[in-house]
Scaffold this motif. Structure first.
Motif, PDB file in Angstrom:
ATOM      1  N   ALA A 207       6.361  57.451 -37.459  1.00  0.00           N
ATOM      2  CA  ALA A 207       6.196  57.158 -36.025  1.00  0.00           C
ATOM      3  C   ALA A 207       7.422  56.434 -35.480  1.00  0.00           C
ATOM      4  CB  ALA A 207       4.936  56.332 -35.811  1.00  0.00           C
ATOM      5  N   ALA A 243       1.460  55.921 -33.523  1.00  0.00           N
ATOM      6  CA  ALA A 243       2.339  56.019 -32.354  1.00  0.00           C
ATOM      7  C   ALA A 243       1.557  55.785 -31.062  1.00  0.00           C
ATOM      8  CB  ALA A 243       3.007  57.390 -32.316  1.00  0.00           C
ATOM      9  N   HIS A 248       4.342  54.638 -28.365  1.00  0.00           N
ATOM     10  CA  HIS A 248       5.582  55.380 -28.537  1.00  0.00           C
ATOM     11  C   HIS A 248       5.629  56.573 -27.579  1.00  0.00           C
ATOM     12  CE1 HIS A 248       6.255  53.864 -32.944  1.00  0.00           C
ATOM     13  NE2 HIS A 248       6.439  52.926 -32.033  1.00  0.00           N
TER      14      HIS A 248
END
Length: 421
Positions: A207, A243, A248
């Motif tokens: 990630a 993530a 993210h």
């Protein structure tokens, strides 16, 4: 010098391994002799004392020799290695060897022999690529806005995506990555990682790496597709979950996720090894062998039921019989998810297929269809391929055709629909 460090680490690893084998023999011998002396009773005490002293000394000497000599050789080679020698990881055979060793003992290597532990990295032209704008531009001069990331499975490396590439009709040496580049303008990106670490640890690292790569990519990233073979699919799912939790940005660019022979519900072989280790630990004579089996890597242990998050293994008793307590992890929103599962036989529901599957993963596990857990693959997003084994899924023409068909015209994916059979 990388080659010298690897040589020294190999010597130390061999020394540790031989010392461990001697310890298993010693403990087994001791358990058998203890049972025999206990059966004879108090009259055996003088003989027992002499026996224990002699054998203890012999095993100590043998264990020290087995541990020291390979380490000494490794140290000598390390300091006398010529600079022109290439590292073990510089050859295909060496990379395969390191991949297997990392898969079986990767967590031990990471802690005790880091020179042999495989760091997670993108690969291009047989070298690691740092996730910086300069290095990515040099490694991918023809980078496109569409990226497809290939994540290999247990004991594998990025080289496995080229296995048997010459069996394709038309263009010799065709891989799935080269075909996706030619037909759809994807830039294939290959990952290498230590498959002996926990899936959740590799998921966290992936990630973070994809966040760096998507930020530093030579052109703005419009679309990311992820393709995982076997354990690689679990790492992808774990990376997506982590993530999303970390916010993210790369996760929002994922449009397609393809799982090839991924043991979403676990692998019987991994559970079998765990049960054998548990059974051997019940008896003093076999306990040392059981302890040796218990030293298998964290990654192998995660394959028993498909652990994805740290909570799945953090509180688990490694000595207890395995059970399915895995956390359900949702698919990435906005992405299409597909699976391909194989069986040696022609039909997915034959009795043999249910047990053997593709030799490592049953079709029901690849499809995510179990009694306790069921993954929400929509109708049309699953495919069974008969007459293939686990490694065939890496680079088989039928796999290429199916993946290209999905990525060319992805179907609607309403939540809750089930995969076709």
């Amino acid at each position: 010098m990388e080659s010298a460090r690897e040589a020294g680490a190999v010597g130390r690893l061999v020394g540790d391994g031989l010392a461990g084998v001697v310890a298993v023999v010693r403990d087994t011998h001791r358990a058998i002799s203890d049972r025999a002396f206990d059966a004879v009773g108090p009259v055996s005490r003088p003989v027992r004392a002499v026996h224990d002293a002699v054998t203890g000394g012999v095993y100590a000497i043998v264990r020290a020799a087995h541990a020291t000599i390979p380490r000494l050789i490794g140290t000598t080679v390390e300091h006398g290695w010529r600079p022109e020698k290439s590292p073990l990881s510089g050859s295909p055979a060496g990379r395969v060897t390191l991949g297997v060793v990392n898969g079986i003992w990767g967590d031990t290597l990471d802690a005790r022999h880091p020179d042999l532990a495989t760091p997670m990295a993108l690969r291009a032209r047989d070298a690691d690529v740092q996730p910086t704008a300069e290095d990515l531009r040099a490694a991918f001069p023809a980078a496109t806005p569409r990226i497809v990331v290939f994540v290999h499975g247990l004991c594998e490396t990025e080289d496995h995506w080229s296995l048997a590439a010459d069996r394709h009709h038309g263009v010799a040496g065709t891989t799935l990555g080269s075909r996706l580049r030619r037909e759809f303008g994807y830039t294939p990106v290959y990952l290498r990682y230590n498959t002996g670490l926990h899936v959740s640890d590799n998921g966290r690292r992936l990630a973070a790496l994809l966040e760096e790569v998507s930020t530093a990519w030579p052109v703005p990233v419009r679309e990311i597709s992820l393709i995982g073979h076997s354990m690689g699919g679990l790492v992808i799912r774990s990376a997506g979950q982590q993530a999303a939790g970390a916010g993210h940005r790369w996760a929002h660019a994922v449009r397609n996720v393809v799982f090839l022979g991924t043991p979403h519900l676990g692998a019987p072989l991994a559970r079998g090894v765990h049960r054998v280790a548990w059974l051997l630990a019940r008896f003093p004579e076999s306990r040392p062998i059981g302890e040796l089996l218990r030293r298998r890597s964290a990654g192998v242990q995660d394959l028993a039921y498909g652990n994805l998050v740290e909570a799945d293994w953090r509180a688990a008793d490694p000595a207890a019989l395995p059970s399915d307590t895995c956390t359900d992890v949702p698919f990435l929103p906005g992405a299409h998810h597909y699976f391909i599962g194989a069986t040696l036989g022609g039909r997915p529901h034959d009795p043999l297929a249910a047990v053997v599957g593709d030799l490592l993963v049953p079709f029901s596990s690849a499809a995510g269809r179990g009694d306790r857990r069921r993954l929400p693959f929509p109708a049309g997003n699953g495919r069974h391929l008969g007459g293939l084994h686990h490694l065939d899924l890496l680079n088989h023409p039928a796999v290429h055709d199916q993946v290209c068909a999905w990525l060319a015209a992805p179907a609607a994916q309403p939540e809750g629909d089930e995969a076709s059979r």
